[in-house]
Design a protein around this motif. Structure first.
Motif, short mmCIF file in Angstrom:
data_model
loop_
_atom_site.label_atom_id
_atom_site.label_comp_id
_atom_site.label_asym_id
_atom_site.label_seq_id
_atom_site.Cartn_x
_atom_site.Cartn_y
_atom_site.Cartn_z
N GLY A 76 -20.81 76.43 -30.53
CA GLY A 76 -20.72 75.19 -29.78
C GLY A 76 -20.13 74.08 -30.62
N CYS A 77 -19.67 73.05 -29.95
CA CYS A 77 -19.08 71.91 -30.66
C CYS A 77 -19.87 70.64 -30.38
CB CYS A 77 -17.62 71.73 -30.27
SG CYS A 77 -17.34 71.23 -28.56
N HIS A 78 -19.68 69.67 -31.26
CA HIS A 78 -20.29 68.35 -31.08
C HIS A 78 -19.52 67.35 -31.92
CE1 HIS A 78 -23.25 68.43 -34.78
NE2 HIS A 78 -22.10 68.96 -35.08
N GLN A 79 -19.75 66.10 -31.64
CA GLN A 79 -19.29 65.03 -32.51
C GLN A 79 -20.44 64.04 -32.59
OE1 GLN A 79 -16.24 63.77 -29.19
NE2 GLN A 79 -16.16 62.29 -30.85
N HIS B 264 -21.02 78.19 -26.33
CA HIS B 264 -19.62 77.83 -26.08
C HIS B 264 -19.47 76.51 -25.32
CE1 HIS B 264 -18.85 81.89 -27.50
NE2 HIS B 264 -17.62 81.48 -27.76
N GLY B 265 -20.45 75.64 -25.49
CA GLY B 265 -20.39 74.35 -24.81
C GLY B 265 -20.15 73.20 -25.77
N ASN B 266 -19.87 72.06 -25.18
CA ASN B 266 -19.76 70.81 -25.92
C ASN B 266 -21.14 70.14 -25.83
OD1 ASN B 266 -19.46 68.10 -26.68
ND2 ASN B 266 -17.36 67.99 -25.89
N PHE B 267 -21.86 70.10 -26.93
CA PHE B 267 -23.23 69.60 -26.93
C PHE B 267 -23.31 68.13 -26.52
CE2 PHE B 267 -24.85 72.91 -30.25
CZ PHE B 267 -24.49 73.94 -29.40
#
Length: 110
Positions: A12-15, A65-68
């Motif tokens: 997963g991704c995050h910023q 596989h989501g954008n947190f």
């Protein structure tokens, strides 16, 4: 007391939104390793503390596989994610969220 542990790998991704400049403010991803610990003084009618597949569906099924930043209603630090996971799983008392080999956040209920 009965104890169970379930480990999940979640891509997963995050910023992060931080009070200081950091490269983590840019969108980036991890292969997170999330370990969920549950306990109960007695087993349910099926002889379990909790079904491992419930944990996988509830956490992996939602985040993988989501954008947190889009999936979670808070700044998705490893610490905040650990608390959120704990709140989602019945009988959970501890969660470890590893975002890289050297960086792990732990949340434990008192």
């Amino acid at each position: 007391m009965y104890y169970v542990k379930k480990t999940l790998e979640i891509s997963g991704c995050h910023q992060l939104r931080l009070s200081y400049e950091s490269k983590c403010e840019n969108l980036h991803g991890h292969n997170w390793v999330v370990t969920v610990y549950c306990k109960s003084p007695e087993l349910n009618k099926d002889g379990m503390v909790i079904d491992f597949s419930f944990i996988k569906q509830k956490i992996h099924g939602y985040l993988d596989h989501g954008n947190f930043n889009e999936l979670l209603p808070f700044n998705p630090t490893a610490e905040n994610i650990a608390k959120w996971v704990c709140d989602q799983v019945p009988h959970c008392y501890r969660v470890e969220v590893q975002e890289s080999m050297c960086n792990t956040a732990i949340y434990e209920k008192d």
